[in-house]
Write a protein that holds these residues in place. Structure first.
Motif, PDB file in Angstrom:
ATOM      1  N   ASN A   1      76.653  19.218 -19.132  1.00 39.99           N
ATOM      2  CA  ASN A   1      76.576  17.348 -19.839  1.00 39.99           C
ATOM      3  C   ASN A   1      76.059  16.669 -18.711  1.00 39.99           C
ATOM      4  OD1 ASN A   1      78.507  16.509 -17.307  1.00 39.99           O
ATOM      5  ND2 ASN A   1      80.121  17.548 -18.612  1.00 39.99           N
ATOM      6  N   LEU A   2      75.818  15.944 -18.319  1.00 39.21           N
ATOM      7  CA  LEU A   2      74.843  14.878 -18.217  1.00 39.21           C
ATOM      8  C   LEU A   2      75.248  14.588 -16.428  1.00 39.21           C
ATOM      9  CD1 LEU A   2      72.593  12.825 -20.435  1.00 39.21           C
ATOM     10  CD2 LEU A   2      72.117  14.431 -19.265  1.00 39.21           C
ATOM     11  N   SER A   3      76.109  14.467 -15.912  1.00 37.21           N
ATOM     12  CA  SER A   3      77.422  14.185 -15.595  1.00 37.21           C
ATOM     13  C   SER A   3      76.560  14.051 -13.815  1.00 37.21           C
ATOM     14  CB  SER A   3      78.675  14.310 -15.042  1.00 37.21           C
ATOM     15  OG  SER A   3      78.638  15.187 -14.863  1.00 37.21           O
ATOM     16  N   ALA A   4      76.075  15.234 -13.182  1.00 35.94           N
ATOM     17  CA  ALA A   4      75.295  15.417 -11.890  1.00 35.94           C
ATOM     18  C   ALA A   4      74.378  14.441 -11.740  1.00 35.94           C
ATOM     19  CB  ALA A   4      75.436  17.128 -11.600  1.00 35.94           C
ATOM     20  N   GLN A   5      73.502  14.447 -12.803  1.00 31.47           N
ATOM     21  CA  GLN A   5      72.079  13.729 -13.003  1.00 31.47           C
ATOM     22  C   GLN A   5      72.489  13.063 -11.906  1.00 31.47           C
ATOM     23  OE1 GLN A   5      69.814  13.925 -16.792  1.00 31.47           O
ATOM     24  NE2 GLN A   5      68.572  14.830 -15.370  1.00 31.47           N
ATOM     25  N   GLN A   6      73.593  11.623 -13.230  1.00 32.84           N
ATOM     26  CA  GLN A   6      74.168  10.477 -12.699  1.00 32.84           C
ATOM     27  C   GLN A   6      73.737  10.290 -11.373  1.00 32.84           C
ATOM     28  OE1 GLN A   6      76.843   9.240 -15.397  1.00 32.84           O
ATOM     29  NE2 GLN A   6      75.003   9.678 -16.985  1.00 32.84           N
ATOM     30  N   ARG A   7      74.067  11.661 -10.622  1.00 29.32           N
ATOM     31  CA  ARG A   7      74.552  11.211  -8.996  1.00 29.32           C
ATOM     32  C   ARG A   7      73.178  11.501  -8.415  1.00 29.32           C
ATOM     33  NH1 ARG A   7      79.074  14.153 -10.613  1.00 29.32           N
ATOM     34  NH2 ARG A   7      78.497  15.991  -9.646  1.00 29.32           N
ATOM     35  N   LYS A   8      71.997  10.654  -8.197  1.00 29.22           N
ATOM     36  CA  LYS A   8      70.245  11.332  -8.003  1.00 29.22           C
ATOM     37  C   LYS A   8      70.888  11.329  -6.419  1.00 29.22           C
ATOM     38  CE  LYS A   8      68.462   7.540 -10.080  1.00 29.22           C
ATOM     39  NZ  LYS A   8      67.849   6.450 -10.729  1.00 29.22           N
ATOM     40  N   ALA A   9      71.909  10.838  -5.394  1.00 26.96           N
ATOM     41  CA  ALA A   9      71.466  11.684  -3.917  1.00 26.96           C
ATOM     42  C   ALA A   9      71.217  13.601  -4.321  1.00 26.96           C
ATOM     43  CB  ALA A   9      72.238  10.734  -3.344  1.00 26.96           C
ATOM     44  N   GLU A  10      72.343  13.555  -4.840  1.00 26.92           N
ATOM     45  CA  GLU A  10      73.088  15.048  -5.096  1.00 26.92           C
ATOM     46  C   GLU A  10      70.943  15.465  -5.044  1.00 26.92           C
ATOM     47  OE1 GLU A  10      77.593  14.680  -5.646  1.00 26.92           O
ATOM     48  OE2 GLU A  10      75.942  16.223  -6.706  1.00 26.92           O
ATOM     49  N   VAL A  11      70.417  15.349  -5.891  1.00 25.02           N
ATOM     50  CA  VAL A  11      69.185  15.909  -6.435  1.00 25.02           C
ATOM     51  C   VAL A  11      68.156  15.813  -4.929  1.00 25.02           C
ATOM     52  CG1 VAL A  11      67.419  15.634  -7.835  1.00 25.02           C
ATOM     53  CG2 VAL A  11      69.626  15.498  -8.803  1.00 25.02           C
ATOM     54  N   THR A  12      67.955  17.402  -4.685  1.00 29.27           N
ATOM     55  CA  THR A  12      66.726  17.838  -3.477  1.00 29.27           C
ATOM     56  C   THR A  12      65.747  17.462  -4.482  1.00 29.27           C
ATOM     57  OG1 THR A  12      69.100  18.539  -2.715  1.00 29.27           O
ATOM     58  CG2 THR A  12      65.926  18.485  -1.251  1.00 29.27           C
ATOM     59  N   ASN A  13      64.908  16.567  -3.753  1.00 32.19           N
ATOM     60  CA  ASN A  13      63.405  16.296  -4.135  1.00 32.19           C
ATOM     61  C   ASN A  13      62.069  17.621  -3.983  1.00 32.19           C
ATOM     62  OD1 ASN A  13      60.833  16.277  -5.718  1.00 32.19           O
ATOM     63  ND2 ASN A  13      60.330  13.795  -5.044  1.00 32.19           N
ATOM     64  N   THR A  14      62.522  18.214  -4.058  1.00 30.11           N
ATOM     65  CA  THR A  14      61.411  19.342  -3.712  1.00 30.11           C
ATOM     66  C   THR A  14      59.955  19.571  -3.826  1.00 30.11           C
ATOM     67  OG1 THR A  14      61.478  21.299  -4.556  1.00 30.11           O
ATOM     68  CG2 THR A  14      63.729  21.019  -3.033  1.00 30.11           C
ATOM     69  N   GLY A  15      59.400  18.432  -4.714  1.00 29.32           N
ATOM     70  CA  GLY A  15      58.818  18.782  -5.241  1.00 29.32           C
ATOM     71  C   GLY A  15      58.266  19.784  -6.025  1.00 29.32           C
ATOM     72  N   ILE A  16      59.087  21.197  -6.357  1.00 28.59           N
ATOM     73  CA  ILE A  16      58.594  22.343  -6.729  1.00 28.59           C
ATOM     74  C   ILE A  16      59.197  21.911  -8.588  1.00 28.59           C
ATOM     75  CG2 ILE A  16      59.136  24.535  -7.797  1.00 28.59           C
ATOM     76  CD1 ILE A  16      59.562  24.726  -4.427  1.00 28.59           C
ATOM     77  N   ARG A  17      58.725  21.770  -9.709  1.00 28.36           N
ATOM     78  CA  ARG A  17      59.254  21.821 -11.047  1.00 28.36           C
ATOM     79  C   ARG A  17      59.558  22.944 -11.381  1.00 28.36           C
ATOM     80  NH1 ARG A  17      55.069  18.845 -14.601  1.00 28.36           N
ATOM     81  NH2 ARG A  17      56.407  19.266 -16.126  1.00 28.36           N
ATOM     82  N   GLU A  18      61.206  23.041 -11.692  1.00 27.50           N
ATOM     83  CA  GLU A  18      61.837  24.755 -11.546  1.00 27.50           C
ATOM     84  C   GLU A  18      61.639  24.653 -13.681  1.00 27.50           C
ATOM     85  OE1 GLU A  18      64.628  24.093  -9.028  1.00 27.50           O
ATOM     86  OE2 GLU A  18      64.833  25.572  -9.535  1.00 27.50           O
ATOM     87  N   PHE A  19      61.725  25.691 -14.174  1.00 32.79           N
ATOM     88  CA  PHE A  19      61.831  25.677 -15.164  1.00 32.79           C
ATOM     89  C   PHE A  19      63.009  26.967 -15.186  1.00 32.79           C
ATOM     90  CE2 PHE A  19      58.154  24.396 -17.411  1.00 32.79           C
ATOM     91  CZ  PHE A  19      57.413  23.736 -16.693  1.00 32.79           C
ATOM     92  N   VAL A  20      62.957  27.134 -16.387  1.00 30.74           N
ATOM     93  CA  VAL A  20      64.179  28.234 -16.672  1.00 30.74           C
ATOM     94  C   VAL A  20      63.998  29.193 -18.488  1.00 30.74           C
ATOM     95  CG1 VAL A  20      66.455  26.392 -17.876  1.00 30.74           C
ATOM     96  CG2 VAL A  20      67.224  28.264 -16.700  1.00 30.74           C
ATOM     97  N   TRP A  21      64.613  29.878 -17.922  1.00 34.57           N
ATOM     98  CA  TRP A  21      64.698  31.677 -19.537  1.00 34.57           C
ATOM     99  C   TRP A  21      66.230  31.914 -19.380  1.00 34.57           C
ATOM    100  CZ3 TRP A  21      64.850  35.767 -20.581  1.00 34.57           C
ATOM    101  CH2 TRP A  21      65.028  36.825 -21.792  1.00 34.57           C
ATOM    102  N   VAL A  22      66.724  31.685 -20.557  1.00 32.02           N
ATOM    103  CA  VAL A  22      67.987  32.547 -20.174  1.00 32.02           C
ATOM    104  C   VAL A  22      67.863  33.477 -21.604  1.00 32.02           C
ATOM    105  CG1 VAL A  22      70.768  32.284 -20.733  1.00 32.02           C
ATOM    106  CG2 VAL A  22      69.170  30.360 -19.627  1.00 32.02           C
ATOM    107  N   GLY A  23      68.047  34.553 -20.996  1.00 29.44           N
ATOM    108  CA  GLY A  23      68.330  36.227 -22.298  1.00 29.44           C
ATOM    109  C   GLY A  23      68.945  37.033 -21.331  1.00 29.44           C
ATOM    110  N   LYS A  24      68.489  38.393 -22.332  1.00 25.63           N
ATOM    111  CA  LYS A  24      68.648  39.240 -21.960  1.00 25.63           C
ATOM    112  C   LYS A  24      67.296  39.566 -21.620  1.00 25.63           C
ATOM    113  CE  LYS A  24      71.478  42.431 -25.048  1.00 25.63           C
ATOM    114  NZ  LYS A  24      71.388  43.089 -25.663  1.00 25.63           N
ATOM    115  N   LEU A  25      67.124  41.074 -20.825  1.00 29.85           N
ATOM    116  CA  LEU A  25      65.829  41.665 -20.885  1.00 29.85           C
ATOM    117  C   LEU A  25      65.892  42.563 -22.025  1.00 29.85           C
ATOM    118  CD1 LEU A  25      64.997  41.626 -16.875  1.00 29.85           C
ATOM    119  CD2 LEU A  25      64.782  39.753 -18.310  1.00 29.85           C
ATOM    120  N   ASP A  26      64.997  42.017 -23.005  1.00 35.59           N
ATOM    121  CA  ASP A  26      64.636  42.833 -23.830  1.00 35.59           C
ATOM    122  C   ASP A  26      63.892  42.463 -25.312  1.00 35.59           C
ATOM    123  OD1 ASP A  26      67.580  42.166 -26.036  1.00 35.59           O
ATOM    124  OD2 ASP A  26      65.524  41.277 -25.930  1.00 35.59           O
ATOM    125  N   HIS A  27      62.886  42.850 -26.351  1.00 33.53           N
ATOM    126  CA  HIS A  27      61.651  42.354 -26.475  1.00 33.53           C
ATOM    127  C   HIS A  27      62.555  41.191 -27.609  1.00 33.53           C
ATOM    128  CE1 HIS A  27      63.236  45.020 -29.995  1.00 33.53           C
ATOM    129  NE2 HIS A  27      62.541  44.726 -31.069  1.00 33.53           N
TER     130      HIS A  27
END
Lengths: 353, 185
Positions: free
Chosen positions: A155-181
């Motif tokens: 859910n979005l709940s943690a997003q609303q706690r702005k103080a907890e989001v550390t701004n490192t300047g890095i844009r993080e992307f995510v990929w989820v899955g098995k390592l297969d074709h």
């Protein structure tokens, strides 16, 4: 009522997560539900001392069926368990087949199946029903029972706690899955390198691959090195739901997104979970997503083999993302794919058995 | 978009095709497929039927042997600290510990599988010292770092072989500390 869900692989992944959510949904309304896995590929380490989760060979399943006297058994993509799940001749259980795979290889077992042994067949989306329908005799019914998405965790709940989001300047992307074709992990690495070159200061979190064979693991490190992104890729072989939600929230907050490079999906659980957490999607334009997700500025469909489209989509993320859009989408998805929706669809199904 | 990216995309497509071919080969090599082929050869009954029964017998014995080996492996205890809660346990994948670290309660282990199984189930954090790379540990280091583990790359053996450079590049990027070994080959 007593139910049994049985699946071959006790692996930490989409299907097992879904089975646990379904079991919890049944238990909330007073229906006993047990899970059986023919193999333990790490799931028992996550589900400590869970009495309703069993592992073992067919003989163990046979014993479980005999002792627990289930009213209904649901087999997920594991045809070798069907005969055992039916129970002894003097006390046959109705058995449903739940088909979650969409790959040609994965569906091939349907060609050899004796459908007279099944009380019904279920799929998680109308899209995947098209694949399965082509393998069935004309008179065999097919029912869509959508997956459950755990909006208590995602859910979005943690997003609303702005103080907890550390701004490192890095844009993080995510990929989820098995390592297969099928999931096309190599493409995710190539795009991570491309986005790092185009956008600067990008990192990719690769989630999954706990049981990836040695050759795939070696290929992963080798490709990351050749692309020059060994320091820009984090391989998280397995992640629990809470940490995954935090990761999705962090990626969304950093101006990143979830990359979906899969060749196909039967539902898109991980994508749905990411959206619930306010993480935008840059997704291969698969028909199933148009069925499962409403239109939203958080979702950009691309031809995953067109790099220009991927880069354009990544550049546009921050313009298109608004808190309202994220909130509206999260609420709609949570409403569409909650326990109530699943139980309602399942209840309609078993009325006809 | 530069031609260099096209090169990588073509490579990905090629690898996907190879993976599909490998899947098909695995099906062809599967016992079920082979048995189907043998049955076709075994009929009508004759000397070829005897050969089929012989082959089935060999497969059965190999299967029993493999199951027995797996059972033995699962019975191996991987609890080197005997269940004690250690404040800062140190696990060394290899045989060499950096001199800056205290020798108290160090587990030296050459079997990456055992360390991997331990890391998956332990409920405390510590220090993992890597004298060499192994895919089973490298895939876990970010996960355990998030839990609080410290990763030290302390290469003391010159590794060769396929994939070495990629693994080293990854561990160098993700280790909390890289310590040079004086006297490495």
């Amino acid at each position: 009522m007593r139910l049994l869900y049985a699946y071959r692989y006790g692996i930490i992944g989409g299907v097992s997560t879904q089975l646990i959510l379904r079991r919890n949904a049944f238990q909330e309304v007073g229906i006993d539900c047990d899970l059986f896995f023919s193999q333990d590929n790490g799931l028992s380490q996550v589900l400590h001392n869970d009495d309703s989760v069993h592992y073992g060979k067919n003989i163990h399943l046979k014993k479980l069926i005999y002792e627990r006297k289930f009213d209904l058994a649901v087999i997920v993509d594991s045809p070798e368990l069907i005969d055992v799940a039916r129970g002894p001749a003097y006390r046959r259980n109705p058995v449903l087949l739940d088909v979650h795979t969409t790959t040609r290889t994965g569906l091939s077992y349907l060609n050899d199946l004796n459908f007279r042994k099944l009380a019904g067949i279920i799929v998680p989306s109308s899209y995947s029903s098209r694949f399965v329908r082509s393998c069935l005799p004309d008179n065999k019914e097919l029912t869509v029972v959508p997956n459950i998405i755990d909006s208590n965790v995602f859910n979005l709940s943690a997003q609303q706690r702005k103080a907890e989001v550390t701004n490192t300047g890095i844009r993080e992307f995510v990929w989820v899955g098995k390592l297969d074709h099928h999931k096309n992990w190599r493409l995710a690495l190539v795009y991570a390198a491309m986005l790092n070159e185009q956008l600067g200061n990008v990192c990719l979190n690769v989630v999954g691959g706990y049981t990836a064979p040695e050759n795939q693991a070696e290929a992963f490190f080798e490709l990351a090195f050749r692309l020059g992104i060994s320091d820009r890729v984090n391989w998280l072989d397995r992640v629990n739901s809470t940490d995954l939600a935090a990761l999705f929230q962090r990626c969304g907050a950093s101006g990143g997104a979830m990359l979906i490079t899969s060749r196909d999906e039967s539902f898109g659980m991980a994508a749905a979970e990411a959206l619930l957490c306010g993480c935008p999607l840059i997704a291969n334009d698969l028909p199933v997503f148009h069925e499962i997700f409403p239109t939203s500025p958080l979702i950009t469909y691309v031809d995953i083999w067109q790099p220009d489209q991927v880069v354009t989509a990544a550049k546009a993320i921050e313009e298109k993302y608004t808190k309202k859009a994220a909130s509206d989408l999260s609420v709609e998805l949570a409403d569409r794919y909650n326990n109530r929706a699943f139980l309602s669809a399942f209840n309609s199904l078993i009325q006809n058995i | 978009m530069s031609k260099e990216w096209d090169k990588y995309l073509i490579e990905v497509m090629r690898e996907n095709v190879l993976s599909l071919e490998a899947e098909l080969e695995a099906v062809r090599n599967s016992v079920r497929f082979k048995i189907g082929g043998w049955v076709m050869q075994a009929l009508p009954p004759g000397i070829q039927t005897v050969r089929l029964v012989w082959k089935l017998g060999i497969y059965y014995l190999r299967g029993k042997k493999r199951a027995s080996a797996e059972k033995t492996k699962n019975e191996i205890s991987c609890s080197p600290f005997n269940g004690h809660m250690i404040q800062k346990p140190i696990i060394v994948f290899g045989t060499d510990l950096p001199k800056v670290y205290n020798n108290y309660k160090v587990w030296f282990e050459r079997d990456a599988n055992l360390i991997a199984e331990f890391l998956d189930t332990c409920d405390f954090v510590g220090v993992l010292v890597l004298n060499k790379t192994d895919h089973r540990l490298l895939r876990r280091i970010e996960r355990i770092r998030n839990l609080g583990w410290k990763i030290i790359w302390y290469p003391t053996r010159c590794q060769k072989g396929r994939g070495y450079v990629g693994r080293v590049a990854y561990v160098c990027s993700h280790a909390d500390q890289v310590i040079s070994y004086v006297g490495a080959e």
